[in-house]
Motif scaffolding. Structure first.
Motif, PDB file in Angstrom:
ATOM      1  N   PRO A 164       3.565   2.117 -16.429  1.00 54.31           N
ATOM      2  CA  PRO A 164       4.457   0.958 -16.589  1.00 54.31           C
ATOM      3  C   PRO A 164       5.030   0.459 -15.272  1.00 54.31           C
ATOM      4  CG  PRO A 164       5.506   2.964 -17.369  1.00 54.31           C
ATOM      5  CD  PRO A 164       4.064   3.294 -17.120  1.00 54.31           C
ATOM      6  N   SER A 165       4.999   1.294 -14.227  1.00 55.66           N
ATOM      7  CA  SER A 165       5.537   0.850 -12.939  1.00 55.66           C
ATOM      8  C   SER A 165       4.434   0.425 -11.979  1.00 55.66           C
ATOM      9  CB  SER A 165       6.359   1.982 -12.308  1.00 55.66           C
ATOM     10  OG  SER A 165       5.543   3.111 -12.075  1.00 55.66           O
ATOM     11  N   GLY A 166       3.180   0.298 -12.505  1.00 53.42           N
ATOM     12  CA  GLY A 166       2.075  -0.034 -11.625  1.00 53.42           C
ATOM     13  C   GLY A 166       2.151  -1.432 -11.029  1.00 53.42           C
ATOM     14  N   TRP A 167       2.959  -2.307 -11.660  1.00 51.69           N
ATOM     15  CA  TRP A 167       3.058  -3.680 -11.129  1.00 51.69           C
ATOM     16  C   TRP A 167       4.018  -3.766  -9.951  1.00 51.69           C
ATOM     17  CZ3 TRP A 167       8.007  -5.542 -11.299  1.00 51.69           C
ATOM     18  CH2 TRP A 167       8.887  -4.864 -12.133  1.00 51.69           C
ATOM     19  N   THR A 204       0.830  -1.216   0.000  1.00 48.58           N
ATOM     20  CA  THR A 204       0.000   0.000   0.000  1.00 48.58           C
ATOM     21  C   THR A 204       0.861   1.262   0.000  1.00 48.58           C
ATOM     22  OG1 THR A 204      -1.750  -1.172   1.176  1.00 48.58           O
ATOM     23  CG2 THR A 204      -1.817   1.237   1.230  1.00 48.58           C
ATOM     24  N   LEU A 205       1.890   1.263   0.857  1.00 43.40           N
ATOM     25  CA  LEU A 205       2.787   2.429   0.904  1.00 43.40           C
ATOM     26  C   LEU A 205       3.487   2.627  -0.432  1.00 43.40           C
ATOM     27  CD1 LEU A 205       4.388   1.996   4.453  1.00 43.40           C
ATOM     28  CD2 LEU A 205       2.657   3.650   3.754  1.00 43.40           C
ATOM     29  N   HIS A 206       3.924   1.526  -1.056  1.00 40.77           N
ATOM     30  CA  HIS A 206       4.590   1.621  -2.358  1.00 40.77           C
ATOM     31  C   HIS A 206       3.632   2.205  -3.404  1.00 40.77           C
ATOM     32  CE1 HIS A 206       7.563  -0.495  -5.283  1.00 40.77           C
ATOM     33  NE2 HIS A 206       7.428   0.788  -5.517  1.00 40.77           N
ATOM     34  N   HIS A 207       2.369   1.701  -3.382  1.00 37.95           N
ATOM     35  CA  HIS A 207       1.378   2.195  -4.339  1.00 37.95           C
ATOM     36  C   HIS A 207       1.110   3.683  -4.138  1.00 37.95           C
ATOM     37  CE1 HIS A 207      -2.770   2.987  -5.733  1.00 37.95           C
ATOM     38  NE2 HIS A 207      -2.418   2.201  -6.751  1.00 37.95           N
ATOM     39  N   ASP A 208       0.996   4.106  -2.868  1.00 43.21           N
ATOM     40  CA  ASP A 208       0.740   5.530  -2.582  1.00 43.21           C
ATOM     41  C   ASP A 208       1.903   6.398  -3.044  1.00 43.21           C
ATOM     42  OD1 ASP A 208      -1.644   4.785  -1.491  1.00 43.21           O
ATOM     43  OD2 ASP A 208      -0.979   4.927   0.615  1.00 43.21           O
ATOM     44  N   ALA A 209       3.122   5.923  -2.835  1.00 39.82           N
ATOM     45  CA  ALA A 209       4.299   6.703  -3.250  1.00 39.82           C
ATOM     46  C   ALA A 209       4.330   6.866  -4.768  1.00 39.82           C
ATOM     47  CB  ALA A 209       5.578   6.010  -2.769  1.00 39.82           C
ATOM     48  N   LEU A 210       3.989   5.774  -5.510  1.00 40.45           N
ATOM     49  CA  LEU A 210       3.965   5.873  -6.969  1.00 40.45           C
ATOM     50  C   LEU A 210       2.886   6.851  -7.435  1.00 40.45           C
ATOM     51  CD1 LEU A 210       4.443   2.134  -8.034  1.00 40.45           C
ATOM     52  CD2 LEU A 210       6.084   3.987  -8.231  1.00 40.45           C
ATOM     53  N   GLU A 211       1.714   6.812  -6.763  1.00 44.08           N
ATOM     54  CA  GLU A 211       0.647   7.742  -7.162  1.00 44.08           C
ATOM     55  C   GLU A 211       1.037   9.188  -6.906  1.00 44.08           C
ATOM     56  OE1 GLU A 211      -3.048   6.723  -5.351  1.00 44.08           O
ATOM     57  OE2 GLU A 211      -3.595   5.348  -6.962  1.00 44.08           O
ATOM     58  N   ILE A 239       8.584  13.842   5.140  1.00 45.02           N
ATOM     59  CA  ILE A 239       9.894  13.744   4.505  1.00 45.02           C
ATOM     60  C   ILE A 239      10.310  15.133   4.035  1.00 45.02           C
ATOM     61  CG2 ILE A 239       8.915  13.208   2.227  1.00 45.02           C
ATOM     62  CD1 ILE A 239      11.389  11.418   1.782  1.00 45.02           C
ATOM     63  N   ILE A 240      11.579  15.424   4.105  1.00 45.63           N
ATOM     64  CA  ILE A 240      12.133  16.715   3.680  1.00 45.63           C
ATOM     65  C   ILE A 240      13.245  16.441   2.679  1.00 45.63           C
ATOM     66  CG2 ILE A 240      13.446  18.747   4.389  1.00 45.63           C
ATOM     67  CD1 ILE A 240      12.036  18.623   7.071  1.00 45.63           C
ATOM     68  N   GLN A 290       2.702  14.467  -9.191  1.00 47.49           N
ATOM     69  CA  GLN A 290       3.657  15.582  -9.303  1.00 47.49           C
ATOM     70  C   GLN A 290       4.123  15.758 -10.747  1.00 47.49           C
ATOM     71  OE1 GLN A 290       6.707  14.595  -6.493  1.00 47.49           O
ATOM     72  NE2 GLN A 290       5.500  15.181  -4.708  1.00 47.49           N
ATOM     73  N   ARG A 291       4.400  14.630 -11.444  1.00 52.34           N
ATOM     74  CA  ARG A 291       4.830  14.735 -12.843  1.00 52.34           C
ATOM     75  C   ARG A 291       3.732  15.335 -13.712  1.00 52.34           C
ATOM     76  NH1 ARG A 291       7.083   9.522 -11.907  1.00 52.34           N
ATOM     77  NH2 ARG A 291       5.340   8.516 -13.001  1.00 52.34           N
TER      78      ARG A 291
END
Length: 895
Positions: free
Chosen positions: A296-299, A35-42, A413-414, A47-48
Motif C-alpha cells: 500500500p505504500s508503494g506509490w 530511488t532511495l525512497h523505494h530502496d528504503a521501503l523494500e 545508519i545506527i 525486515q517485516r
C-alpha cells in the motif's frame, strides 16, 4: 571573462541553457530521491517479512512440543496404575479436552505389547502392538484391534520411543480411520512408551524388557500446521513443510496450492525463508516464500519523484526568470539569500527548542560542528562545541567503533539503545540514531538521542516485579517454574543432578490470627533474608505463595541435599520472631526431592515435593523428609485426592458460606446510590472450623472443581440477593469472582442468564470479576463470554491488573467496565515512587478508555487519600471494610 550583454545576460550563455541545466539537475535529484525512497521501503518490507517468517517457524515448533506434552500428560495415568480401564482412559481424555486446543487431533490410543497378532491367535515369535484403548471412539472404531506392527512408520516410532524413553514422532502415513473420508489422509503419531510399575529403567536392555505397551496420539498434520500458523503468515507467504529426515523429502503441508505458488513467484530468484525443526527423531523443513502482495505504500516513491519533477519545473522557470535581466537576478538573489538566512535561523531556533539531543559532527574525527541547547545542557558543554568528539560521548567501546566507522559507509545508519555521558557527567540511557549526510561535499554525522533513563528504570522495575515476589523479594512461582524447567532441560542433556526443597511453615496461621496479616508478612520477609544468607550463591529461592517456599540446589547428591535441608530447618527452628510484646518460635517442615536423569516433568516433581512436605508434617512437623516412590503410594489416599473429595463433600453437605467486603467510592456523589460489594467464598471443615481460601481454592483449581464452586456462588448470591447486606441497604453492584475454566464453559453463560431470570435480579447490578492472567491466556473465549453477558446488562471487572503478562493494549480488546489494580502496588504506594507512578498511569489510561478504577488492599487512610488524589474511583481493603458473613449465613449453625 565573457562579455556582458545590455539585457543583463552573457554572450555565449543563452537564457534557455540556464533553464535547461536547472531542469536536468532537478530531475536527476528527483530520480535519486525516489530511488532511495523505494530502496528504503523494500528494506523495511524485507525486515517485516523476515520477522513474520521467524515467528511462524517458532509457532509450528511450539505446537509440536505442546502436542508432545499432551501425550506426556496422558502417560502419567499409566505410570500411576498397573491397569488402566477404558473408563479411566476416556475420563482423562474428557478432563483434558485436547481437541479444544488441538483440532488436528484424530485419536489417542494405547497399544498393548504382545507376541501374537491377535488375542485368539497363537504366538508367532514376532513383536506386536495390539490397540486396546482408543478415544474418542466416534470415528476411530477402526483402530481397536489394530496391530501397530502392520504400519512400518508407526512401528518404527514405537520402537524408537521405547529405546529413547522420550516422545518420538512417526513419518507421515495414511491414517486408517481417515480412509475413504473427504480431505487429505495425512497423519503422524507422537508416541511414548509405557513401562511396568517400578523404578525408571536404567538402560536400553531394561527398557526393552519392561515395556508393556505404547501410547500414541495421531494428528492430521496439515491441520496441525495450519492451526499453528498466524493468519498474517498465510496472507503474506506461500508455506510448504516437508519431512527431510534421512535425506528424504516427504510433503506434509502446502498453503494455497498452485495459485499461491504462482503468486509467490516460486520460479523466480527471490530467496525463500527456511528453517528446520528437529523433534521426536524427525526433521521438518519449513519453507516460506513471500506472496506477490501489493504494497500500500508503494506509490510513495512515485509521489517523491512527482514532487521532485514539479520542483524541477519551478526551478527551471525560476532560472529562466533570473536569467532575464541582471537587475531582476540581483534583486531575486538578494531576496532568496534573505529567505535562506531566515529559514536557517528558524531551523536553528527550532532545533534549540527541541527536547531531543541533536548533534552534527565531522565524519572524519567525529568532532562536533553543532549541538542544540538540550544537548549542551545534558552533556555540560560550554563554549566551543568542536572541542567535543561524538565518539567520546558513547560509553560502550563496541558502539564507539561503529560510530567511527560510519565515515566510510555513505548509506550507513545506527539505531541503538546506548549509555551516553559527557565529561564529568553521570551516564544515562538513551535511544541513539546516527546517520551519514553530505553537506557541501563534506561528509558529516547527524546524531539524535532521547533520554530514556526513567523509562528503562520503570521497565526494569516491572520486569523485576513480574519475576519476583513483592513481599519477600524472592523469585515468585512463575519464575521458579521457569528455572525448574531449565534444570529439567539440563538433566535431559546429561547435566549434573539437582535437588528440590519444598518448605512449609508450621502453624503460620497462628501468627496471622493472633497478631494480624501484617505481622505475618513481616515474618515472611525476615525468613526470606535468613534463607538467602544460608544458601549457596547459585541456589534458586522462591516464595510459591502463602507460607510456602521452594529451593533449587545444583550439583548436589542426596546426603548433601538432606544436610542442607536440616541446616535450614535448624536455623528456622532457632529463630524467634518478636511482634508487639510477643515472641513466637517458628518451625518448618521440608520435603526433599532429588532430580536425576532425563524424562522428568515439572508437574510430577512439584507433586512429589508437596507429598514429601506433607509426609514431614504428618510425622510430627519440624522435620525433613526425603521423597521416595513409596511415599506417593502411602500418601495417595491422604494427599493427592484428599482435597478434591473434601470439596465435593462440602458442597454436598452445604458447608460453604458467602462473605462480602464493601467497596467505598472515593467521591461523595456516589454514596447515596447503594452498596458496592464483592462476594467471597469461605468453608467450614468437618469440625466446624473455618478454612482459609488459600487452603482449598488452589486444590479446587488443580482438580477442576472451580466451575462447580463458581456455580454455587452465583446461584446462592442471586437466590439471596435481597438478604446479603446486614443493614438492609440496597445493593448497587455485587461483584462475583470467576475462574478461568468457568468462563471457558460454554453452558455457563446460559446458566447465569437463567438464574438472573429465575430470581428476578437485574443484570445491571451484577459485576463478574476475572483475573488479568485468565483473560489473556484465552482471549477469544473470554471476549465471547463477556460480550454474551454484557449484552444482557451484566458488567465485568479485570482483577489483579498489573500482576500478570497483560499490557494496556489488551484493555482495548476486553469489554470490561472496571479495572482492579493489583494490591501489591497499592500496599507500597506510600513509600515506593514506582508503585505510585504505575497506579497513576493505570488510572489515567483506564479513564481515557471510559473505565472505572478500583484500588484494593487499602490498609490505612493515608493510602485512601493518595488514591483519591490520583482520581481512583473506588477503594477496597481493611481500611474500608473487613470481610464479614452475608446476612443469609449469619444464623447457620457450624457444620
Amino acid at each position: 571573462m565573457p562579455e556582458q550583454r545590455k539585457d543583463g545576460g552573457f554572450l555565449g550563455q543563452p537564457t534557455w541553457l540556464w533553464s535547461f541545466g536547472a531542469l536536468v539537475f532537478g530531475l536527476a535529484l528527483s530520480a535519486v530521491a525516489a530511488t532511495l525512497h523505494h530502496d528504503a521501503l523494500e528494506r523495511s518490507q524485507a525486515q517485516r517479512l523476515e520477522r513474520l517468517a521467524e515467528r511462524s517457524f517458532e509457532a509450528i515448533e511450539t505446537q509440536l512440543r505442546t502436542c508432545g506434552l499432551l501425550v506426556r500428560s496422558v502417560q502419567a495415568l499409566f505410570l500411576s496404575s498397573d491397569s488402566v480401564t477404558g473408563e479411566e482412559f476416556e475420563s482423562i481424555y474428557a478432563n483434558l479436552r485436547p481437541r479444544e486446543q488441538f483440532p488436528s487431533l484424530q485419536a489417542m490410543a494405547y497399544a498393548e505389547r504382545s507376541d501374537r497378532p491377535a488375542p485368539d491367535v497363537e504366538p508367532d515369535g514376532r513383536e506386536h502392538y495390539l490397540t486396546t484403548l482408543v478415544v474418542p471412539q466416534a470415528g476411530n472404531q477402526g483402530l481397536l484391534g489394530l496391530d501397530v506392527a502392520s504400519q512400518p512408520a508407526n512401528l518404527a516410532a514405537a520402537r524408537f520411543a521405547r529405546d529413547a524413553d522420550r516422545p518420538v514422532m512417526s513419518a507421515p502415513f495414511q491414517l486408517i480411520q481417515r480412509a475413504g473420508t473427504a480431505g487429505p489422509n495425512d497423519g503422524v503419531t507422537i508416541r511414548l512408551p509405557v513401562y511396568s510399575a517400578g523404578p525408571p529403567p536404567r538402560d536400553l536392555a531394561e527398557r526393552r524388557a519392561r515395556e508393556i505397551g505404547s501410547l500414541a496420539a495421531s494428528f492430521r498434520v496439515g491441520r496441525l500446521i495450519s492451526d499453528a500458523l498466524p493468519g498474517e503468515t498465510r496472507e503474506r507467504f506461500h508455506v510448504a513443510v516437508v519431512d527431510v529426515t534421512g535425506g528424504a523429502r516427504l510433503p506434509l503441508y502446502e498453503d494455497g496450492g498452485d495459485e499461491a505458488a504462482a503468486r509467490a513467484g516460486l520460479g523466480a530468484d527471490d530467496p525463500a525463508y527456511s528453517h528446520e525443526i528437529a523433534y521426536g527423531g524427525r526433521t521438518w523443513r519449513i519453507e516460506a516464500r513471500p506472496l506477490l502482495v501489493t504494497d500500500p505504500s508503494g506509490w510513495l516513491p512515485e509521489l517523491t519523484f512527482g514532487i521532485g519533477v514539479l520542483a524541477s519545473l519551478l526551478l527551471a522557470t525560476l532560472a529562466w526568470s533570473i536569467a532575464g535581466t541582471r537587475a531582476r537576478a540581483l534583486a531575486l538573489a538578494g531576496e532568496m539569500t534573505e529567505q535562506f538566512r531566515q529559514s536557517e535561523e528558524r531551523f536553528r531556533a527550532l532545533n534549540e527548542l527541541l527536547p531531543a539531543l541533536v548533534m552534527l559532527a565531522h565524519a572524519g574525527d567525529t568532532r562536533l560542528v553543532y549541538a542544540n541547547q538540550a544537548c549542551r545542557d545534558r552533556f555540560g558543554i560550554e563554549g566551543d562545541v568542536s572541542r567535543v568528539r561524538l565518539v567520546d560521548l558513547v560509553e560502550e567501546g563496541r558502539l564507539r567503533e561503529q560510530v567511527a566507522g560510519l565515515a566510510g559507509t555513505p548509506d550507513g545508519i545506527i539505531n541503538e539503545t546506548a549509555r551516553l555521558r559527557g565529561a564529568n557527567e553521570a551516564s544515562f540511557w538513551s535511544t541513539l540514531s546516527v546517520s551519514t549526510i553530505d553537506l557541501g561535499g563534506v561528509p558529516h554525522l547527524l546524531a539524535v538521542a532521547n533520554d530514556i533513563t526513567e523509562l528503562r528504570v520503570l521497565s526494569e522495575e516491572l520486569s523485576y516485579q513480574a519475576s519476583h515476589d513483592s513481599l519477600t523479594g524472592l523469585h515468585n512461582r512463575r519464575e521458579f517454574e521457569r528455572r525448574l524447567d531449565a534444570a529439567i532441560s539440563s538433566l535431559d542433556e546429561g547435566g549434573p543432578p539437582w535437588a528440590l526443597l519444598y518448605m512449609d511453615l508450621d502453624q503460620f496461621k497462628l501468627i496471622n490470627d493472633t497478631s494480624g496479616h501484617y505481622a505475618g508478612d513481616q515474618l515472611l520477609g525476615q525468613l526470606a533474608q535468613l534463607l538467602s544468607g544460608l544458601l549457596p550463591p547459585d541456589a534458586v529461592v522462591a516464595r510459591l505463595g502463602g507460607d510456602e517456599f521452594a529451593i533449587l540446589l545444583r550439583d548436589v547428591d542426596e546426603s548433601r541435599a538432606v544436610a542442607m535441608a536440616e541446616a535450614l530447618r535448624t536455623e528456622v527452628d532457632g529463630y524467634v520472631f518478636g511482634w508487639e510484646q510477643r515472641n513466637y518460635t517458628i518451625s518448618t517442615s521440608i520435603g526433599v526431592v532429588m532430580l536425576r536423569g532425563p524424562g522428568l516433568s515439572q508437574r510430577t516433581l512439584l507433586a512429589h515435593a508437596d507429598t514429601a512436605c506433607y509426609m514431614a508434617k504428618e510425622r510430627g512437623r519440624n522435620r525433613v523428609h526425603l521423597f521416595s516412590e513409596q511415599d506417593s503410594e502411602t500418601s495417595q489416599r491422604r494427599s493427592e485426592m484428599e482435597w478434591a473429595g473434601r470439596i465435593r463433600q462440602a458442597l454436598s453437605d452445604g458447608r460453604f458460606l458467602l462473605y462480602f467486603q464493601e467497596l467505598a467510592p472515593l467521591w461523595e456523589g456516589e454514596r447515596a446510590d447503594g452498596v458496592h460489594m464483592e462476594m467471597l467464598v469461605r468453608l467450614r471443615d468437618e469440625n466446624g472450623q473455618m478454612v482459609p481460601p488459600g487452603a482449598f481454592i488452589p486444590a479446587a483449581e488443580r482438580f477442576g472443581l472451580m466451575p462447580q464452586l463458581d456455580r454455587w456462588v452465583v446461584e446462592t448470591t442471586l437466590a439471596n440477593f435481597s438478604g446479603l447486606h446486614p443493614s438492609g441497604k440496597p445493593v448497587k453492584l455485587c461483584a462475583i469472582n470467576l475462574s478461568g475454566p468457568t468462563f471457558e464453559d460454554e453452558a455457563f453463560a446460559d446458566f447465569v442468564l437463567d438464574a438472573l431470570e429465575r430470581h428476578g435480579v437485574s443484570p445491571q447490578r451484577i459485576c463478574f470479576e476475572i483475573t488479568e492472567t485468565a483473560a489473556v491466556s484465552s482471549m477469544a473465549r473470554a471476549v465471547e463470554f463477556m460480550q454474551r453477558l454484557r449484552s444482557a446488562g451484566c458488567r465485568f471487572s479485570l482483577d489483579d491488573f498489573g500482576s500478570g503478562m497483560a499490557s494496556f493494549g489488551y484493555l482495548k480488546n476486553l469489554p470490561v467496565d472496571f479495572i482492579k489494580i493489583d494490591g501489591s502496588f497499592i500496599r507500597n504506594i506510600e513509600t515506593d515512587p514506582v508503585s505510585y507512578s504505575i497506579v497513576r498511569a493505570v488510572t489515567d489510561i483506564g479513564h481515557q478508555l471510559g473505565l472505572q478504577v478500583v484500588g484494593e488492599w487499602v490498609a490505612d487512610e493515608r493510602a485512601r487519600d493518595l488514591l483519591r488524589g490520583l482520581s481512583v474511583d473506588y477503594a477496597q481493603g481493611f481500611a474500608i471494610h473487613k470481610p464479614e458473613a452475608a446476612l443469609c449465613f449469619r444464623e447457620r449453625p457450624a457444620g
